[in-house]
Write a protein that holds these residues in place. Sequence first.
Motif, PDB file in Angstrom:
ATOM      1  N   SER A   1       0.816  -1.221   0.000  1.00  0.00           N
ATOM      2  CA  SER A   1       0.000   0.000   0.000  1.00  0.00           C
ATOM      3  C   SER A   1       0.845   1.264   0.000  1.00  0.00           C
ATOM      4  CB  SER A   1      -0.926   0.014   1.225  1.00  0.00           C
ATOM      5  OG  SER A   1      -1.743  -1.139   1.266  1.00  0.00           O
ATOM      6  N   GLY A   2       2.146   1.123   0.173  1.00  0.00           N
ATOM      7  CA  GLY A   2       3.014   2.286   0.239  1.00  0.00           C
ATOM      8  C   GLY A   2       2.893   3.021   1.564  1.00  0.00           C
ATOM      9  N   LEU A   3       3.428   4.232   1.609  1.00  0.00           N
ATOM     10  CA  LEU A   3       3.373   5.075   2.802  1.00  0.00           C
ATOM     11  C   LEU A   3       2.135   5.961   2.740  1.00  0.00           C
ATOM     12  CD1 LEU A   3       4.832   6.157   5.396  1.00  0.00           C
ATOM     13  CD2 LEU A   3       5.850   7.899   3.904  1.00  0.00           C
ATOM     14  N   PRO A   4       1.166   5.792   3.656  1.00  0.00           N
ATOM     15  CA  PRO A   4      -0.026   6.649   3.644  1.00  0.00           C
ATOM     16  C   PRO A   4       0.357   8.118   3.797  1.00  0.00           C
ATOM     17  CG  PRO A   4      -0.338   4.753   5.094  1.00  0.00           C
ATOM     18  CD  PRO A   4       1.111   4.767   4.719  1.00  0.00           C
ATOM     19  N   SER A   5      -0.391   8.980   3.128  1.00  0.00           N
ATOM     20  CA  SER A   5      -0.057  10.407   3.143  1.00  0.00           C
ATOM     21  C   SER A   5      -0.079  10.983   4.552  1.00  0.00           C
ATOM     22  CB  SER A   5      -1.032  11.180   2.246  1.00  0.00           C
ATOM     23  OG  SER A   5      -2.372  11.024   2.699  1.00  0.00           O
ATOM     24  N   ARG A   6      -0.909  10.435   5.440  1.00  0.00           N
ATOM     25  CA  ARG A   6      -0.982  10.980   6.790  1.00  0.00           C
ATOM     26  C   ARG A   6       0.280  10.707   7.594  1.00  0.00           C
ATOM     27  NH1 ARG A   6      -3.885   6.376   6.481  1.00  0.00           N
ATOM     28  NH2 ARG A   6      -3.815   4.816   8.146  1.00  0.00           N
ATOM     29  N   TYR A   7       1.137   9.813   7.088  1.00  0.00           N
ATOM     30  CA  TYR A   7       2.408   9.533   7.757  1.00  0.00           C
ATOM     31  C   TYR A   7       3.596  10.031   6.931  1.00  0.00           C
ATOM     32  CZ  TYR A   7      -0.542   6.490  10.597  1.00  0.00           C
ATOM     33  OH  TYR A   7      -1.529   6.007  11.415  1.00  0.00           O
ATOM     34  N   ALA A   8       3.346  11.016   6.073  1.00  0.00           N
ATOM     35  CA  ALA A   8       4.422  11.542   5.225  1.00  0.00           C
ATOM     36  C   ALA A   8       5.522  12.208   6.047  1.00  0.00           C
ATOM     37  CB  ALA A   8       3.838  12.539   4.222  1.00  0.00           C
ATOM     38  N   PHE A   9       5.226  12.576   7.287  1.00  0.00           N
ATOM     39  CA  PHE A   9       6.214  13.221   8.146  1.00  0.00           C
ATOM     40  C   PHE A   9       7.248  12.248   8.701  1.00  0.00           C
ATOM     41  CE2 PHE A   9       2.741  11.836  10.900  1.00  0.00           C
ATOM     42  CZ  PHE A   9       3.411  11.208  11.940  1.00  0.00           C
ATOM     43  N   VAL A  10       7.019  10.955   8.579  1.00  0.00           N
ATOM     44  CA  VAL A  10       7.901   9.959   9.185  1.00  0.00           C
ATOM     45  C   VAL A  10       9.276   9.984   8.521  1.00  0.00           C
ATOM     46  CG1 VAL A  10       8.271   7.473   9.526  1.00  0.00           C
ATOM     47  CG2 VAL A  10       5.996   8.466   9.866  1.00  0.00           C
TER      48      VAL A  10
END
Length: 322
Positions: free
Chosen positions: A54-63
């Motif tokens: 699923s990749g990296l969800p946009s809500r966790y783009a700060f990680v």
Amino acid sequence: MESPIRRIREIILAQDEFLVTSHFSPDGDAIGSICALGHVLKALGKRITLYNPSGLPSRYAFVDEPSPIERELPAALPAWTFVLDCGSNERMGEALAARKAETEFINIDHHLGNDEFGAVNWVDPTQPSVGNMVAILAQALDVPLTGPLAECVYLAVSTDTGFFTYGNTTPESLELTADMLRGGLNIERMNMLINKQWSENRLKLWTEAMGSMETALDGRVASTIVTDEMFRRTGTTPADTENLINFLRRLKTVRVAVILREERGGRCKFSLRSYGDDNVQRVAARFGGGGHKNASGGSIECPIGEARNKLIAVIAEELELQ
């Protein structure tokens, strides 16, 4: 019996390259654990590939990713693959499951009913998050829980414990967080990054979903549905329903909260939340699902209204709420 932590440590020290993955549609624990373990392995000089279908969800783009989370598997798989936060091997996705003969799995998980599909299995349902388990492994490898590693562990631990409000919160998870705070973790910044991720469209979806809320069994069960039409009308995705269920169980009389959402092919995905001794994992298991005692889920192949009625009937039976 050999300690799984000791065996995993031996494998890490003996090997040079690893694939690290978690379940598809990843939540905070899955993303935090993938990245935390990536930071541990990178600190030890290992080559890593982080993967999630699923990749990296946009809500966790700060990680802070130690390596980009890839959506496609590499052409050649390493000898060992870490599979994190997956109650069964189906949760890792079809692509990796189809290539399981090419690699050995190290299964690190905390779900009840894990089928221990790995060559090495560290499954501990007493752990509040897989992030906690990665932190324990980091300590066993003498990797300091500071910087981006600490941030990733905190993402995993805080989201899976409801910011230390759920019954799975342990003294050890609080002590771990205190140690990371002493090491420089900026908890105010992390909480802002984790929580301040809403869009206007998401708020519109929640407004519609809360409008479909119903109570049953003398107010002891609250449920809501999210249809494909709601997603289309509000321009949202299933990821925008995260945490909606926890608002339902704020009702005074509610013991079990239920959210159902439509998926393709006539299937409905459901999530269940409860408090204390109300074991919703037993309810989910009746439909082939699973999870934890107070947080479980699964799917039902029928129209969403019928699925809601079936779930409420099983909740009444399993928890003796008739």
